[in-house]
Structures are given as structure tokens and as C-alpha cells.
Design a protein around this motif. Structure first.
Motif, mmCIF file in Angstrom:
data_model
loop_
_atom_site.group_PDB
_atom_site.id
_atom_site.type_symbol
_atom_site.label_atom_id
_atom_site.label_comp_id
_atom_site.label_asym_id
_atom_site.label_seq_id
_atom_site.Cartn_x
_atom_site.Cartn_y
_atom_site.Cartn_z
ATOM 1 N N ILE A 4 25.536 43.968 52.749
ATOM 2 C CA ILE A 4 26.485 45.153 52.406
ATOM 3 C C ILE A 4 27.880 44.328 52.595
ATOM 4 N N GLU A 5 28.200 43.518 53.286
ATOM 5 C CA GLU A 5 29.254 42.763 53.355
ATOM 6 C C GLU A 5 29.655 41.901 52.141
ATOM 7 N N VAL A 6 28.574 41.281 51.427
ATOM 8 C CA VAL A 6 28.645 40.909 50.147
ATOM 9 C C VAL A 6 29.191 41.798 49.241
ATOM 10 N N LEU A 7 28.665 43.119 49.197
ATOM 11 C CA LEU A 7 28.818 44.179 48.180
ATOM 12 C C LEU A 7 30.257 44.397 48.233
ATOM 13 N N ASN A 8 30.330 44.382 49.515
ATOM 14 C CA ASN A 8 32.052 45.179 49.944
ATOM 15 C C ASN A 8 32.954 44.246 49.247
ATOM 16 N N LYS A 9 32.665 42.881 49.349
ATOM 17 C CA LYS A 9 33.579 41.722 49.136
ATOM 18 C C LYS A 9 33.716 41.951 47.309
ATOM 19 N N CYS A 10 32.650 41.976 46.847
ATOM 20 C CA CYS A 10 32.481 42.072 45.269
ATOM 21 C C CYS A 10 33.464 43.267 44.861
ATOM 22 N N MET A 11 33.229 44.160 45.602
ATOM 23 C CA MET A 11 33.886 45.453 45.041
ATOM 24 C C MET A 11 35.441 45.334 45.070
ATOM 25 N N ARG A 12 35.846 44.727 46.124
ATOM 26 C CA ARG A 12 37.393 44.433 46.301
ATOM 27 C C ARG A 12 37.837 43.422 45.309
ATOM 28 N N GLU A 13 37.232 42.435 44.763
ATOM 29 C CA GLU A 13 37.411 41.709 43.857
ATOM 30 C C GLU A 13 37.684 42.434 42.472
ATOM 31 N N VAL A 14 36.619 43.211 42.180
ATOM 32 C CA VAL A 14 36.941 44.059 41.101
ATOM 33 C C VAL A 14 37.767 45.031 40.939
ATOM 34 N N ASP A 15 38.188 45.662 42.097
ATOM 35 C CA ASP A 15 39.307 46.322 42.336
ATOM 36 C C ASP A 15 40.797 45.489 41.809
ATOM 37 N N GLN A 16 40.672 44.303 42.491
ATOM 38 C CA GLN A 16 41.707 43.673 42.073
ATOM 39 C C GLN A 16 41.947 43.165 40.634
ATOM 40 N N ALA A 17 40.751 42.739 39.979
ATOM 41 C CA ALA A 17 40.636 42.511 38.582
ATOM 42 C C ALA A 17 41.164 43.721 37.942
ATOM 43 N N SER A 18 40.750 44.959 38.123
ATOM 44 C CA SER A 18 41.294 46.102 37.539
ATOM 45 C C SER A 18 42.670 46.516 37.714
ATOM 46 N N LEU A 19 43.023 46.157 38.748
ATOM 47 C CA LEU A 19 44.578 46.494 38.904
ATOM 48 C C LEU A 19 45.395 45.216 38.072
ATOM 49 N N ALA A 20 44.942 44.256 37.762
ATOM 50 C CA ALA A 20 45.446 43.172 37.150
ATOM 51 C C ALA A 20 45.259 43.784 35.678
ATOM 52 N N ALA A 21 44.056 44.087 35.218
ATOM 53 C CA ALA A 21 43.752 44.790 33.804
ATOM 54 C C ALA A 21 44.885 45.781 33.466
ATOM 55 N N ILE A 22 44.805 46.828 34.562
ATOM 56 C CA ILE A 22 45.847 48.005 34.105
ATOM 57 C C ILE A 22 47.464 47.268 33.770
ATOM 58 N N SER A 23 47.972 46.288 34.485
ATOM 59 C CA SER A 23 49.235 45.802 34.403
ATOM 60 C C SER A 23 49.253 44.716 33.421
ATOM 61 N N GLN A 24 48.069 44.422 32.618
ATOM 62 C CA GLN A 24 48.129 43.416 31.547
ATOM 63 C C GLN A 24 48.276 42.285 31.937
ATOM 64 N N GLN A 25 47.808 41.971 33.301
ATOM 65 C CA GLN A 25 48.065 40.457 34.022
ATOM 66 C C GLN A 25 46.847 39.823 34.140
ATOM 67 N N LEU A 26 45.538 40.412 33.627
ATOM 68 C CA LEU A 26 44.360 39.594 33.843
ATOM 69 C C LEU A 26 44.133 38.267 32.971
ATOM 70 N N ALA A 27 44.622 37.172 33.336
ATOM 71 C CA ALA A 27 44.421 36.161 32.655
ATOM 72 C C ALA A 27 43.126 35.668 31.964
ATOM 73 N N PRO A 28 43.249 35.218 30.943
ATOM 74 C CA PRO A 28 41.822 34.789 30.066
ATOM 75 C C PRO A 28 41.186 33.871 30.898
ATOM 76 N N ARG A 29 39.820 33.685 31.060
ATOM 77 C CA ARG A 29 39.110 32.668 31.494
ATOM 78 C C ARG A 29 38.846 31.589 30.485
ATOM 79 N N GLU A 30 39.278 30.187 30.578
ATOM 80 C CA GLU A 30 39.307 29.245 29.579
ATOM 81 C C GLU A 30 38.078 28.245 29.584
ATOM 82 N N ASP A 31 37.435 28.283 30.813
ATOM 83 C CA ASP A 31 36.663 27.374 30.970
ATOM 84 C C ASP A 31 35.037 27.706 30.616
ATOM 85 N N ILE A 32 34.886 28.800 29.880
ATOM 86 C CA ILE A 32 33.574 29.182 29.562
ATOM 87 C C ILE A 32 33.778 30.285 28.245
ATOM 88 N N SER A 33 32.754 30.457 27.382
ATOM 89 C CA SER A 33 32.791 31.322 26.348
ATOM 90 C C SER A 33 32.372 32.411 26.829
#
Length: 326
Positions: free
Chosen positions: A60-89
Motif C-alpha cells: 500500500i505504501e509503494v502504491l501511494n508513493k507511485c500515485m504521488r509521483e504520477v500526480d507530480q508528473a501530471s502537474l508538470a505536464a499541465i504546465s508544459q514543464q514535463l522534461a522529455p526523458r533522453e536516456d531511452i526510446s
């Protein structure tokens, strides 16, 4: 609890001899409270130390942590600040997501079964499921970061979060059921609802991933899905079928006809409108997965060996098709 119970009995015996002794009544009340509190603590400790409870809390703790990370990424995406990951295709990220989603999907029923009546397996199964969510979330964020379309970014992140939320709900329910059949009887409806929610979330995310992959000319995930369905056929039926052979036969015939229609459309679209091949390929993959799922209980409920061989025939047929690059 035992010491306080002994003290309670001794005090009661003294009061039986001299019931008008106020101090003894006070002592009796104290012992009574201690016995009551001790019973509550004992029950709590038994529940907390039951098999699988610690693993459920960790998952449960792992999933709560994962959801927080998705929320942070979503906020970054909304503000057009989600930096592209360059180390993988993008292809590698999609494949990672598809693999993780498939493994999670395969563990839905085992986790539910353990929650219902297999306490000794509960901890192992929930830990297995939780370990696939961290790579899924990392790949989802990476894939979203490399997706130019903003709406597609948000859909990918939202559907990934929905899967994590449904899994979290399932883990809470599994923890409460605890693998105890008597306890699970009270949580059966909630458990079935959580299983259905997870299956729907898996289906939605898989469809999105396959469509995105096919649009980009990446079919590895769909090939893997068909290969996995073939391998599950080779493993044979699992569990007791819920329907009759006629039920499964009807669904299989309908699905097989749908596959035939899709294949014909793909042949036509390959020359007239290749852009639609991705969606059709995804539909073909989903239909075959459904066909393979129905074949196992159908074989188990069949009345003769000739019909039971259906599952094996489908496995051989699609195995050859895959080898031929179809």
C-alpha cells in the motif's frame, strides 16, 4: 489478560465473603477494565500479525508513493514543464509499460484468491504485484514526457493513475479479508468490485498503449500479448469454470467471427488506408486474448476428447502464424 482475569476472580471471591468492602469493589472495577483492554489489544495484535498483513501495508505504501509521483508528473505536464526523458526510446518505454501491465493483470486473480482463502500466499502475491508498479510508473512518466500531444500525455498519466488507484483499493480489501474465509465472506462484494475495477483499468491502459505503439509502427507489445495468451493455453485450464460448454462455445464462435472480420479489414486497409492498421491490429490482439481465455474453461467443460483439443489447436495455429510474421 490472564493475570488480570486471575485478579478479577480473586477479588470477586473476596467480595463474595464481604460484599460491603468498598476498596475491593474499586479493585474489581480496575481488574475488569484491564481484562477488557487486554482482550482488545490481543485481538489487534492477532490481526496485525496475521500472514500477509505486513506485506499488504508495504505494498500500500509503494502504491501511494507511485500515485504521488504520477500526480507530480501530471502537474508538470499541465504546465508544459514535463522534461522529455533522453536516456531511452519511446518504443522501449512502451514495451516496459506493456510488460508491467501484463504482469499486473496476471496477478489480479491470484491476489484475490489469496485474499479469499489462502492467507499463507497473500503476502507473497501482494508483494509480487507491488513490485511491478514502480517500473510501470517510471515508464509511464517517461513515455508521457516523450509524447508531443498534450491530451495523449494526460490520458496516459490518468489511466496509469487509475490502475494504481484500483490496485490500491484491492490491496485495502485484501488486507481486510486477510485470507480468512470467514472474514472474506464479509468483504466478498468489495473484493469482487475491486477485481473488476482493476481488470477494466488494465484493459483501458493496454488499449491506449497498443494504439499508441501501433500508430508509431511498434507491434512488439501486441506480439507479446498474443504470445502470452498462447503460453497460457499451454498451461491448461486454471480453476473451476463458472459456465457450461455451450456458454463458452457461443462466446468463442462470436469472437472467432470477429477475428475473421478484423483480418479481412486489415487486408483491405493495408492497401487503401494503412493508418488504420494500428487500431485493427490492437482489436485483433484483444479478441485473440479473449478467445484464448474462453478456450481454457471450454476445454475443461467439454464432453469428449476431440472438443477438448480445441485449445491445443488454437495454440498451434497462432504459434505458426506468429512464426510466419502474420
Amino acid at each position: 489478560m490472564l493475570e488480570s482475569s486471575a485478579g478479577l476472580i480473586q477479588t470477586a471471591r473476596s467480595l463474595a465473603v464481604n460484599p460491603k468492602d468498598p476498596p475491593q469493589w474499586s479493585v474489581l472495577a480496575g481488574h475488569s477494565r484491564t481484562v477488557s483492554d487486554s482482550i482488545k489489544k490481543l485481538i489487534t495484535n492477532m490481526r496485525d500479525k496475521a500472514p500477509g498483513q505486513r506485506e499488504c501495508d508495504e505494498a500500500i505504501e509503494v502504491l501511494n508513493k507511485c500515485m504521488r509521483e504520477v500526480d507530480q508528473a501530471s502537474l508538470a505536464a499541465i504546465s508544459q514543464q514535463l522534461a522529455p526523458r533522453e536516456d531511452i526510446s519511446q518504443e522501449a518505454l512502451h514495451n516496459q509499460m506493456i510488460t508491467a501491465v501484463q504482469e499486473i493483470s496476471n496477478l489480479i486473480e491470484p491476489v484475490a484468491s489469496a485474499a479469499r482463502a489462502e492467507a499463507s500466499q497473500l503476502g507473497h502475491k501482494v508483494s509480487q504485484m507491488a513490485q511491478y508498479f514502480e517500473p510501470l510508473i517510471m515508464a509511464a512518466i517517461g513515455a508521457a514526457s516523450k509524447t508531443p500531444n498534450h491530451q495523449q500525455q494526460m490520458n496516459l498519466l490518468d489511466q496509469t493513475k487509475t490502475l494504481a488507484e484500483s490496485a490500491l483499493q484491492m490491496l485495502y480489501t485484501a488486507k481486510e479479508a486477510g485470507g480468512n474465509p470467514k472474514q472474506a465472506a464479509h468483504t466478498q462484494e468489495a473484493l469482487e468490485e475491486a477485481v473488476q475495477m482493476m481488470k477494466e483499468a488494465v484493459e483501458d491502459l493496454t488499449t491506449t498503449l497498443n494504439e499508441a505503439a501501433s500508430a508509431a509502427g511498434v507491434v512488439g507489445g501486441m506480439v507479446d500479448s498474443i504470445t502470452q495468451a498462447i503460453n497460457q493455453l499451454d498451461e491448461g485450464p486454471v480453476g473451476e469454470p463458472e459456465g457450461t460448454f455451450v456458454d463458452y462455445q457461443t462466446t468463442m464462435v462470436k469472437t472467432a467471427k470477429a477475428i475473421a472480420v478484423t483480418v479481412q479489414e486489415m487486408v483491405t486497409k493495408s492497401t487503401t488506408n494503412p493508418d488504420e492498421l494500428g487500431i485493427l491490429a490492437n482489436q485483433l490482439t484483444n479478441d485473440y486474448g479473449q478467445l484464448a481465455q474462453e478456450a481454457k474453461p471450454a476445454a475443461l467443460t467439454a464432453e469428449n476428447e476431440e472438443v477438448r483439443a480445441w485449445g491445443e489447436c488454437w495454440s498451434v495455429l497462432w504459434g505458426k502464424a506468429g512464426s510466419a510474421g502474420v
